[in-house]
Each structure stands twice: as structure tokens, then as C-alpha cells.
Write an enzyme that holds these catalytic residues in place. Structure first.
Site, mmCIF file in Angstrom:
data_model
loop_
_atom_site.group_PDB
_atom_site.id
_atom_site.type_symbol
_atom_site.label_atom_id
_atom_site.label_comp_id
_atom_site.label_asym_id
_atom_site.label_seq_id
_atom_site.Cartn_x
_atom_site.Cartn_y
_atom_site.Cartn_z
ATOM 1 N NE ARG A 18 -2.490 -1.337 3.549
ATOM 2 C CZ ARG A 18 -2.481 -0.691 4.701
ATOM 3 N NH1 ARG A 18 -3.425 0.288 4.713
ATOM 4 N NH2 ARG A 18 -1.805 -0.934 5.783
ATOM 5 C CG ASN A 35 -4.339 -4.255 3.971
ATOM 6 O OD1 ASN A 35 -3.491 -4.150 2.833
ATOM 7 N ND2 ASN A 35 -3.817 -4.002 5.050
#
Length: 62
Positions: free
Chosen positions: A18, A36
């Protein structure tokens, strides 16, 4: 402007995916979010000009 919703699977949680996606988006004038998913995937919502999106996708495949 182009917009995409991408689901990335595999080893993508707990490895800085990320963070690296955010950094790459910032470098290419892409807005959106990355998060997520409960399934273990990462979901990316990206929006930007066509040339910027093309660079973002090509760079993210490396």
C-alpha cells in the site's frame, strides 16, 4: 480523466504494498485510495489523466 478499481491478490499485505502504491500514485498525479480487503487482497481506486494512469499501471507491474 480515467478511473479504475483494481483488486490485487497474492502476497500484498504486510510487505509495504500500500505504501509503495501511494508513493507511485503521488509521483504520477494519481488520486484515490488503497486499502486492505478482509480476503487478503489489496483494493486500489485510482483516478487521473490517461497518460498518468498508463505510467502508473506500467510502473506498478514492475
Amino acid at each position: 480523466m480515467k478511473s479504475s478499481l483494481i483488486t490485487v491478490t497474492g502476497l500484498v499485505q504486510g510487505v509495504g504494498f500500500r505504501w509503495s502504491t501511494k508513493r507511485l500514485a503521488d509521483q504520477n498525479n494519481i488520486t484515490g485510495w488503497v486499502r486492505n480487503d478482509q480476503s487478503g487482497a489489496v483494493i486500489i481506486r485510482a483516478e487521473g489523466a490517461d497518460p498518468d494512469m498508463a505510467i502508473f499501471f506500467i510502473s506498478h507491474q514492475a
